[in-house]
Design a protein around this motif. Structure first.
Motif, PDB file in Angstrom:
ATOM      1  N   ARG A 121       0.809  -1.210   0.000  1.00  0.00           N
ATOM      2  CA  ARG A 121       0.000   0.000   0.000  1.00  0.00           C
ATOM      3  C   ARG A 121       0.848   1.267   0.000  1.00  0.00           C
ATOM      4  N   PRO A 122       1.905   1.395   0.825  1.00  0.00           N
ATOM      5  CA  PRO A 122       2.687   2.641   0.809  1.00  0.00           C
ATOM      6  C   PRO A 122       3.295   2.954  -0.562  1.00  0.00           C
ATOM      7  N   LEU A 123       3.738   1.927  -1.287  1.00  0.00           N
ATOM      8  CA  LEU A 123       4.302   2.151  -2.619  1.00  0.00           C
ATOM      9  C   LEU A 123       3.247   2.677  -3.579  1.00  0.00           C
ATOM     10  N   MET A 124       2.102   2.021  -3.595  1.00  0.00           N
ATOM     11  CA  MET A 124       1.019   2.432  -4.487  1.00  0.00           C
ATOM     12  C   MET A 124       0.516   3.827  -4.133  1.00  0.00           C
ATOM     13  N   GLU A 125       0.377   4.114  -2.829  1.00  0.00           N
ATOM     14  CA  GLU A 125      -0.140   5.420  -2.433  1.00  0.00           C
ATOM     15  C   GLU A 125       0.827   6.545  -2.763  1.00  0.00           C
ATOM     16  N   PHE A 126       2.125   6.270  -2.641  1.00  0.00           N
ATOM     17  CA  PHE A 126       3.093   7.293  -3.028  1.00  0.00           C
ATOM     18  C   PHE A 126       2.962   7.588  -4.518  1.00  0.00           C
ATOM     19  N   ALA A 127       2.869   6.533  -5.321  1.00  0.00           N
ATOM     20  CA  ALA A 127       2.717   6.727  -6.769  1.00  0.00           C
ATOM     21  C   ALA A 127       1.421   7.474  -7.084  1.00  0.00           C
ATOM     22  N   ARG A 128       0.343   7.114  -6.405  1.00  0.00           N
ATOM     23  CA  ARG A 128      -0.942   7.775  -6.658  1.00  0.00           C
ATOM     24  C   ARG A 128      -0.892   9.249  -6.273  1.00  0.00           C
ATOM     25  N   GLN A 129      -0.311   9.545  -5.117  1.00  0.00           N
ATOM     26  CA  GLN A 129      -0.254  10.927  -4.657  1.00  0.00           C
ATOM     27  C   GLN A 129       0.628  11.797  -5.537  1.00  0.00           C
ATOM     28  N   GLN A 130       1.644  11.184  -6.128  1.00  0.00           N
ATOM     29  CA  GLN A 130       2.556  11.947  -6.983  1.00  0.00           C
ATOM     30  C   GLN A 130       2.213  11.821  -8.475  1.00  0.00           C
ATOM     31  N   SER A 131       1.083  11.159  -8.773  1.00  0.00           N
ATOM     32  CA  SER A 131       0.626  10.963 -10.161  1.00  0.00           C
ATOM     33  C   SER A 131       1.668  10.243 -11.014  1.00  0.00           C
ATOM     34  N   LEU A 132       2.241   9.180 -10.447  1.00  0.00           N
ATOM     35  CA  LEU A 132       3.250   8.388 -11.140  1.00  0.00           C
ATOM     36  C   LEU A 132       2.620   7.120 -11.724  1.00  0.00           C
ATOM     37  N   PRO A 133       3.088   6.675 -12.886  1.00  0.00           N
ATOM     38  CA  PRO A 133       2.575   5.417 -13.445  1.00  0.00           C
ATOM     39  C   PRO A 133       3.001   4.227 -12.587  1.00  0.00           C
ATOM     40  N   VAL A 134       2.138   3.213 -12.566  1.00  0.00           N
ATOM     41  CA  VAL A 134       2.457   1.943 -11.922  1.00  0.00           C
ATOM     42  C   VAL A 134       2.261   0.841 -12.958  1.00  0.00           C
ATOM     43  N   ILE A 135       3.283   0.025 -13.132  1.00  0.00           N
ATOM     44  CA  ILE A 135       3.249  -1.030 -14.143  1.00  0.00           C
ATOM     45  C   ILE A 135       2.943  -2.371 -13.484  1.00  0.00           C
ATOM     46  N   ALA A 136       1.861  -2.994 -13.905  1.00  0.00           N
ATOM     47  CA  ALA A 136       1.554  -4.369 -13.503  1.00  0.00           C
ATOM     48  C   ALA A 136       2.434  -5.268 -14.365  1.00  0.00           C
ATOM     49  N   ALA A 137       3.524  -5.756 -13.790  1.00  0.00           N
ATOM     50  CA  ALA A 137       4.621  -6.275 -14.610  1.00  0.00           C
ATOM     51  C   ALA A 137       4.605  -7.774 -14.835  1.00  0.00           C
ATOM     52  N   ASN A 138       3.911  -8.523 -14.017  1.00  0.00           N
ATOM     53  CA  ASN A 138       4.040  -9.974 -14.055  1.00  0.00           C
ATOM     54  C   ASN A 138       3.161 -10.592 -15.141  1.00  0.00           C
ATOM     55  N   ALA A 139       3.477 -11.838 -15.487  1.00  0.00           N
ATOM     56  CA  ALA A 139       2.662 -12.589 -16.443  1.00  0.00           C
ATOM     57  C   ALA A 139       1.345 -12.988 -15.796  1.00  0.00           C
ATOM     58  N   PRO A 140       0.274 -13.118 -16.574  1.00  0.00           N
ATOM     59  CA  PRO A 140      -1.016 -13.516 -16.010  1.00  0.00           C
ATOM     60  C   PRO A 140      -0.915 -14.824 -15.238  1.00  0.00           C
ATOM     61  N   ALA A 141      -1.516 -14.840 -14.064  1.00  0.00           N
ATOM     62  CA  ALA A 141      -1.355 -15.981 -13.168  1.00  0.00           C
ATOM     63  C   ALA A 141      -1.870 -17.279 -13.779  1.00  0.00           C
ATOM     64  N   ALA A 142      -2.999 -17.218 -14.485  1.00  0.00           N
ATOM     65  CA  ALA A 142      -3.564 -18.433 -15.066  1.00  0.00           C
ATOM     66  C   ALA A 142      -2.646 -19.016 -16.134  1.00  0.00           C
ATOM     67  N   ILE A 143      -2.025 -18.158 -16.923  1.00  0.00           N
ATOM     68  CA  ILE A 143      -1.118 -18.636 -17.959  1.00  0.00           C
ATOM     69  C   ILE A 143       0.132 -19.243 -17.336  1.00  0.00           C
ATOM     70  N   VAL A 144       0.679 -18.585 -16.328  1.00  0.00           N
ATOM     71  CA  VAL A 144       1.843 -19.129 -15.630  1.00  0.00           C
ATOM     72  C   VAL A 144       1.515 -20.500 -15.040  1.00  0.00           C
ATOM     73  N   ARG A 145       0.353 -20.589 -14.410  1.00  0.00           N
ATOM     74  CA  ARG A 145      -0.044 -21.858 -13.797  1.00  0.00           C
ATOM     75  C   ARG A 145      -0.140 -22.970 -14.842  1.00  0.00           C
ATOM     76  N   CYS A 146      -0.715 -22.671 -15.994  1.00  0.00           N
ATOM     77  CA  CYS A 146      -0.907 -23.698 -17.015  1.00  0.00           C
ATOM     78  C   CYS A 146       0.405 -24.084 -17.689  1.00  0.00           C
ATOM     79  N   VAL A 147       1.322 -23.151 -17.848  1.00  0.00           N
ATOM     80  CA  VAL A 147       2.651 -23.509 -18.343  1.00  0.00           C
ATOM     81  C   VAL A 147       3.330 -24.447 -17.350  1.00  0.00           C
ATOM     82  N   GLY A 148       3.229 -24.123 -16.079  1.00  0.00           N
ATOM     83  CA  GLY A 148       3.810 -24.984 -15.057  1.00  0.00           C
ATOM     84  C   GLY A 148       3.168 -26.358 -15.012  1.00  0.00           C
TER      85      GLY A 148
END
Length: 318
Positions: A117-144
Protein backbone atom coordinates in the motif's frame (compact mmCIF):
# COMPACT_ATOMS: atom_id res chain seq x y z
CA UNK A 1 34.35 -6.50 8.63
CA UNK A 2 31.47 -4.29 7.55
CA UNK A 3 31.97 -0.66 8.45
CA UNK A 4 29.39 2.02 8.90
CA UNK A 5 29.97 5.52 7.57
CA UNK A 6 31.50 6.59 10.88
CA UNK A 7 33.87 3.56 10.78
CA UNK A 8 32.09 1.65 13.52
CA UNK A 9 31.11 -1.97 13.03
CA UNK A 10 27.66 -2.50 11.56
CA UNK A 11 24.99 -2.68 14.24
CA UNK A 12 22.56 -5.59 14.08
CA UNK A 13 18.99 -4.51 13.20
CA UNK A 14 17.05 -4.31 16.44
CA UNK A 15 13.55 -4.95 15.07
CA UNK A 16 11.94 -6.68 12.10
CA UNK A 17 11.29 -3.25 10.59
CA UNK A 18 14.96 -2.25 10.48
CA UNK A 19 17.43 -2.74 7.65
CA UNK A 20 21.10 -1.77 7.26
CA UNK A 21 22.08 -0.69 3.75
CA UNK A 22 25.62 -1.46 2.62
CA UNK A 23 27.66 -1.36 -0.56
CA UNK A 24 28.29 -4.94 -1.64
CA UNK A 25 31.91 -4.27 -2.61
CA UNK A 26 32.91 -1.59 -0.10
CA UNK A 27 31.08 -3.12 2.83
CA UNK A 28 30.32 0.43 4.00
CA UNK A 29 26.95 1.26 5.52
CA UNK A 30 24.92 3.80 3.56
CA UNK A 31 21.96 5.99 4.34
CA UNK A 32 18.92 5.78 2.08
CA UNK A 33 19.63 9.33 0.96
CA UNK A 34 23.22 8.51 -0.01
CA UNK A 35 22.03 5.47 -1.94
CA UNK A 36 19.47 7.53 -3.81
CA UNK A 37 22.13 10.06 -4.79
CA UNK A 38 24.32 7.31 -6.20
CA UNK A 39 21.42 5.86 -8.18
CA UNK A 40 19.95 9.13 -9.44
CA UNK A 41 20.98 8.47 -13.05
CA UNK A 42 20.29 4.73 -13.12
CA UNK A 43 17.64 3.62 -15.63
CA UNK A 44 16.21 0.75 -13.58
CA UNK A 45 16.52 0.22 -9.83
CA UNK A 46 15.46 -3.26 -8.76
CA UNK A 47 14.71 -3.85 -5.09
CA UNK A 48 14.51 -7.52 -4.19
CA UNK A 49 12.46 -8.68 -1.24
CA UNK A 50 11.60 -11.64 0.90
CA UNK A 51 7.84 -11.50 0.50
CA UNK A 52 6.18 -10.42 3.71
CA UNK A 53 9.31 -9.22 5.49
CA UNK A 54 8.49 -5.93 7.19
CA UNK A 55 12.01 -4.52 6.86
CA UNK A 56 12.07 -5.13 3.11
CA UNK A 57 8.76 -3.38 2.54
CA UNK A 58 9.60 -0.41 4.74
CA UNK A 59 12.96 0.03 3.01
CA UNK A 60 11.35 -0.17 -0.44
CA UNK A 61 9.03 2.69 0.47
CA UNK A 62 11.90 4.76 1.84
CA UNK A 63 14.03 4.18 -1.28
CA UNK A 64 11.10 4.95 -3.59
CA UNK A 65 10.59 8.35 -1.95
CA UNK A 66 14.31 9.14 -1.78
CA UNK A 67 14.81 8.32 -5.46
CA UNK A 68 11.82 10.52 -6.31
CA UNK A 69 13.52 13.44 -4.55
CA UNK A 70 16.49 12.94 -6.85
CA UNK A 71 14.50 12.16 -10.01
CA UNK A 72 10.77 12.99 -9.93
CA UNK A 73 10.23 11.35 -13.32
CA UNK A 74 9.62 7.91 -11.88
CA UNK A 75 7.69 4.74 -12.73
CA UNK A 76 6.83 2.04 -10.21
CA UNK A 77 6.95 -1.50 -11.62
CA UNK A 78 5.57 -4.36 -9.53
CA UNK A 79 5.82 -8.14 -9.71
CA UNK A 80 2.80 -8.23 -7.40
CA UNK A 81 0.34 -7.26 -10.16
CA UNK A 82 -0.12 -9.12 -13.44
CA UNK A 83 -0.31 -7.40 -16.82
CA UNK A 84 -3.91 -8.49 -17.43
CA UNK A 85 -4.87 -6.43 -14.36
CA UNK A 86 -3.26 -3.20 -15.58
CA UNK A 87 -6.65 -1.60 -16.18
CA UNK A 88 -7.67 -2.22 -12.56
CA UNK A 89 -4.46 -0.59 -11.32
CA UNK A 90 -4.94 2.39 -13.65
CA UNK A 91 -8.56 2.83 -12.59
CA UNK A 92 -7.49 3.16 -8.97
CA UNK A 93 -4.67 5.58 -9.76
CA UNK A 94 -7.08 7.79 -11.73
CA UNK A 95 -9.63 7.88 -8.93
CA UNK A 96 -12.28 5.73 -10.65
CA UNK A 97 -12.28 3.02 -7.98
CA UNK A 98 -11.58 2.68 -4.27
CA UNK A 99 -8.84 0.61 -2.69
CA UNK A 100 -10.93 -2.47 -1.92
CA UNK A 101 -12.39 -2.37 -5.42
CA UNK A 102 -8.87 -2.22 -6.85
CA UNK A 103 -7.74 -5.11 -4.69
CA UNK A 104 -10.68 -7.23 -5.80
CA UNK A 105 -10.39 -6.27 -9.46
CA UNK A 106 -6.61 -6.82 -9.59
CA UNK A 107 -6.42 -9.98 -7.45
CA UNK A 108 -4.02 -8.11 -5.18
CA UNK A 109 -1.84 -10.22 -2.91
CA UNK A 110 -3.23 -10.94 0.54
CA UNK A 111 -0.52 -8.81 2.17
CA UNK A 112 -1.16 -5.80 -0.09
CA UNK A 113 -2.31 -3.44 2.66
CA UNK A 114 0.53 -4.22 5.02
CA UNK A 115 3.31 -4.48 2.42
CA UNK A 116 2.56 -2.65 -0.85
CA UNK A 117 0.00 0.00 0.00
CA UNK A 118 2.69 2.64 0.81
CA UNK A 119 4.30 2.15 -2.62
CA UNK A 120 1.02 2.43 -4.49
CA UNK A 121 -0.14 5.42 -2.43
CA UNK A 122 3.09 7.29 -3.03
CA UNK A 123 2.72 6.73 -6.77
CA UNK A 124 -0.94 7.78 -6.66
CA UNK A 125 -0.25 10.93 -4.66
CA UNK A 126 2.56 11.95 -6.98
CA UNK A 127 0.63 10.96 -10.16
CA UNK A 128 3.25 8.39 -11.14
CA UNK A 129 2.58 5.42 -13.44
CA UNK A 130 2.46 1.94 -11.92
CA UNK A 131 3.25 -1.03 -14.14
CA UNK A 132 1.55 -4.37 -13.50
CA UNK A 133 4.62 -6.27 -14.61
CA UNK A 134 4.04 -9.97 -14.06
CA UNK A 135 2.66 -12.59 -16.44
CA UNK A 136 -1.02 -13.52 -16.01
CA UNK A 137 -1.35 -15.98 -13.17
CA UNK A 138 -3.56 -18.43 -15.07
CA UNK A 139 -1.12 -18.64 -17.96
CA UNK A 140 1.84 -19.13 -15.63
CA UNK A 141 -0.04 -21.86 -13.80
CA UNK A 142 -0.91 -23.70 -17.01
CA UNK A 143 2.65 -23.51 -18.34
CA UNK A 144 3.81 -24.98 -15.06
CA UNK A 145 1.18 -27.72 -15.31
CA UNK A 146 1.30 -28.65 -19.00
CA UNK A 147 4.53 -27.18 -20.38
CA UNK A 148 5.59 -24.29 -22.64
CA UNK A 149 3.48 -25.56 -25.54
CA UNK A 150 0.47 -24.16 -23.71
CA UNK A 151 1.29 -20.73 -25.15
CA UNK A 152 0.57 -22.07 -28.65
CA UNK A 153 -3.05 -22.68 -27.61
CA UNK A 154 -3.66 -19.17 -26.33
CA UNK A 155 -6.01 -16.77 -28.04
CA UNK A 156 -4.17 -14.32 -30.28
CA UNK A 157 -4.72 -11.37 -27.95
CA UNK A 158 -3.45 -13.27 -24.91
CA UNK A 159 -0.32 -14.48 -26.70
CA UNK A 160 0.37 -11.00 -28.08
CA UNK A 161 0.47 -9.61 -24.54
CA UNK A 162 3.42 -11.85 -23.68
CA UNK A 163 7.02 -11.24 -24.76
CA UNK A 164 8.75 -12.67 -27.79
CA UNK A 165 11.11 -15.42 -26.66
CA UNK A 166 9.17 -15.94 -23.41
CA UNK A 167 11.54 -18.66 -22.17
CA UNK A 168 14.83 -16.89 -22.72
CA UNK A 169 17.31 -18.33 -20.28
CA UNK A 170 20.80 -18.25 -18.79
CA UNK A 171 22.72 -21.35 -17.65
CA UNK A 172 23.52 -19.84 -14.26
CA UNK A 173 19.84 -19.23 -13.53
CA UNK A 174 18.88 -22.79 -14.44
CA UNK A 175 21.66 -24.09 -12.23
CA UNK A 176 20.47 -21.96 -9.32
CA UNK A 177 16.84 -22.98 -9.81
CA UNK A 178 17.68 -26.68 -9.96
CA UNK A 179 19.90 -26.45 -6.88
CA UNK A 180 17.09 -24.77 -4.96
CA UNK A 181 14.49 -27.33 -6.06
CA UNK A 182 16.77 -30.32 -5.49
CA UNK A 183 17.51 -29.19 -1.97
CA UNK A 184 13.79 -29.51 -1.28
CA UNK A 185 12.84 -32.55 -3.37
CA UNK A 186 16.03 -34.62 -3.64
CA UNK A 187 16.68 -36.93 -6.59
CA UNK A 188 13.95 -36.88 -9.26
CA UNK A 189 12.66 -39.53 -11.63
CA UNK A 190 11.79 -38.78 -15.27
CA UNK A 191 8.24 -37.70 -14.49
CA UNK A 192 9.41 -35.41 -11.71
CA UNK A 193 12.11 -33.92 -13.95
CA UNK A 194 9.47 -33.09 -16.55
CA UNK A 195 7.31 -31.40 -13.93
CA UNK A 196 10.28 -29.45 -12.63
CA UNK A 197 11.21 -28.38 -16.16
CA UNK A 198 7.69 -27.07 -16.68
CA UNK A 199 7.91 -25.25 -13.35
CA UNK A 200 11.15 -23.67 -14.49
CA UNK A 201 9.55 -22.59 -17.77
CA UNK A 202 6.79 -20.92 -15.77
CA UNK A 203 9.46 -19.10 -13.78
CA UNK A 204 11.13 -17.95 -16.99
CA UNK A 205 7.79 -16.70 -18.31
CA UNK A 206 7.49 -14.48 -15.25
CA UNK A 207 11.04 -13.14 -15.62
CA UNK A 208 10.81 -12.49 -19.35
CA UNK A 209 7.43 -10.85 -18.99
CA UNK A 210 8.66 -8.52 -16.25
CA UNK A 211 11.74 -7.66 -18.30
CA UNK A 212 9.58 -6.98 -21.35
CA UNK A 213 7.18 -4.79 -19.39
CA UNK A 214 10.04 -2.79 -17.89
CA UNK A 215 11.61 -2.26 -21.31
CA UNK A 216 8.29 -1.21 -22.84
CA UNK A 217 7.91 1.37 -20.07
CA UNK A 218 11.46 2.60 -20.63
CA UNK A 219 10.85 2.94 -24.36
CA UNK A 220 7.63 4.88 -23.77
CA UNK A 221 9.20 7.10 -21.08
CA UNK A 222 12.98 7.18 -21.71
CA UNK A 223 13.55 10.06 -19.26
CA UNK A 224 11.89 8.23 -16.35
CA UNK A 225 13.59 6.09 -13.77
CA UNK A 226 11.90 2.74 -13.19
CA UNK A 227 11.77 1.29 -9.68
CA UNK A 228 10.94 -2.42 -9.87
CA UNK A 229 9.76 -4.37 -6.82
CA UNK A 230 10.22 -8.13 -6.93
CA UNK A 231 11.01 -11.27 -5.00
CA UNK A 232 14.75 -11.54 -4.56
CA UNK A 233 15.02 -14.82 -6.49
CA UNK A 234 14.06 -12.88 -9.64
CA UNK A 235 16.92 -10.40 -9.22
CA UNK A 236 19.74 -11.50 -6.92
CA UNK A 237 23.12 -12.34 -8.48
CA UNK A 238 21.84 -10.30 -11.46
CA UNK A 239 19.95 -13.38 -12.68
CA UNK A 240 16.30 -13.87 -13.60
CA UNK A 241 14.61 -10.65 -14.66
CA UNK A 242 17.91 -8.76 -14.49
CA UNK A 243 19.65 -11.16 -16.86
CA UNK A 244 16.68 -10.99 -19.25
CA UNK A 245 16.83 -7.19 -19.20
CA UNK A 246 20.53 -7.25 -20.00
CA UNK A 247 20.07 -9.70 -22.85
CA UNK A 248 17.28 -7.63 -24.34
CA UNK A 249 18.82 -4.18 -23.70
CA UNK A 250 22.58 -4.34 -23.01
CA UNK A 251 22.93 -0.56 -22.75
CA UNK A 252 20.35 -0.21 -19.98
CA UNK A 253 21.83 0.82 -16.62
CA UNK A 254 20.52 -1.40 -13.82
CA UNK A 255 21.16 -1.47 -10.08
CA UNK A 256 20.14 -4.40 -7.90
CA UNK A 257 19.45 -4.09 -4.17
CA UNK A 258 19.21 -7.44 -2.38
CA UNK A 259 18.44 -8.61 1.17
CA UNK A 260 20.83 -10.58 3.37
CA UNK A 261 19.71 -12.30 6.54
CA UNK A 262 21.76 -11.70 9.70
CA UNK A 263 21.35 -15.04 11.50
CA UNK A 264 20.47 -15.07 15.16
CA UNK A 265 23.55 -15.46 17.33
CA UNK A 266 26.00 -14.46 14.58
CA UNK A 267 28.42 -11.65 15.39
CA UNK A 268 28.29 -10.34 11.81
CA UNK A 269 26.10 -10.93 8.75
CA UNK A 270 27.50 -13.38 6.14
CA UNK A 271 28.82 -10.74 3.77
CA UNK A 272 31.54 -12.65 1.91
CA UNK A 273 29.21 -15.30 0.51
CA UNK A 274 26.56 -12.71 -0.39
CA UNK A 275 28.55 -9.94 -2.09
CA UNK A 276 27.45 -11.10 -5.54
CA UNK A 277 23.74 -10.89 -4.68
CA UNK A 278 23.43 -7.23 -5.61
CA UNK A 279 25.15 -3.92 -6.23
CA UNK A 280 23.85 -2.94 -2.80
CA UNK A 281 22.71 -5.14 0.05
CA UNK A 282 20.42 -4.61 2.99
CA UNK A 283 20.86 -6.63 6.16
CA UNK A 284 17.74 -7.73 8.03
CA UNK A 285 16.70 -10.03 10.83
CA UNK A 286 15.39 -13.52 10.00
CA UNK A 287 11.67 -14.09 10.11
CA UNK A 288 10.32 -16.56 12.68
CA UNK A 289 10.22 -20.25 11.72
CA UNK A 290 6.83 -21.11 10.25
CA UNK A 291 6.84 -24.69 11.48
CA UNK A 292 8.76 -26.77 13.98
CA UNK A 293 6.55 -29.82 13.45
CA UNK A 294 7.66 -31.30 10.08
CA UNK A 295 4.46 -33.31 9.64
CA UNK A 296 2.35 -30.17 10.02
CA UNK A 297 4.66 -28.40 7.57
CA UNK A 298 4.22 -31.12 4.94
CA UNK A 299 0.45 -31.03 5.31
CA UNK A 300 0.41 -27.24 5.07
CA UNK A 301 2.60 -27.24 1.96
CA UNK A 302 0.41 -29.91 0.36
CA UNK A 303 -2.71 -27.85 1.02
CA UNK A 304 -1.05 -24.67 -0.21
CA UNK A 305 -0.10 -26.16 -3.57
CA UNK A 306 -3.09 -28.46 -4.01
CA UNK A 307 -4.35 -28.39 -7.59
CA UNK A 308 -8.06 -27.95 -8.26
CA UNK A 309 -9.75 -31.04 -9.65
CA UNK A 310 -10.97 -29.31 -12.78
CA UNK A 311 -8.46 -28.94 -15.61
CA UNK A 312 -8.60 -25.43 -17.04
CA UNK A 313 -5.48 -25.66 -19.22
CA UNK A 314 -6.81 -27.42 -22.33
CA UNK A 315 -8.71 -24.65 -24.08
CA UNK A 316 -7.57 -21.78 -26.26
CA UNK A 317 -7.18 -19.37 -23.36
CA UNK A 318 -6.96 -19.49 -19.56
Amino acid sequence: MIKSSDDNSLIRPQTLYEARLIGSISGTELSVETLSQRLADTDVVIIGEYHGHQAAHLLQSQIQAALYRQQPLQILSMEQFTLDKQAAVDAYLSGETGETEMMEDSNAWDNYRGSYRPLMEFARQQSLPVIAANAPAAIVRCVGRTGPGYLDRLATHDRASLPDHPFMDTPAYREKFEATINSSHGAADDAMRERLDNTYKAQLLRDNTMASRILASHSAHPSHQIVHITGTFHSEEHLGTVAMLRQRAPDLSIAVISPVIWPEGAEMPPLDENRNKGDFLYVIQPLPEEFLDKDRERKAMSARFHRPTEDTCQGDSP
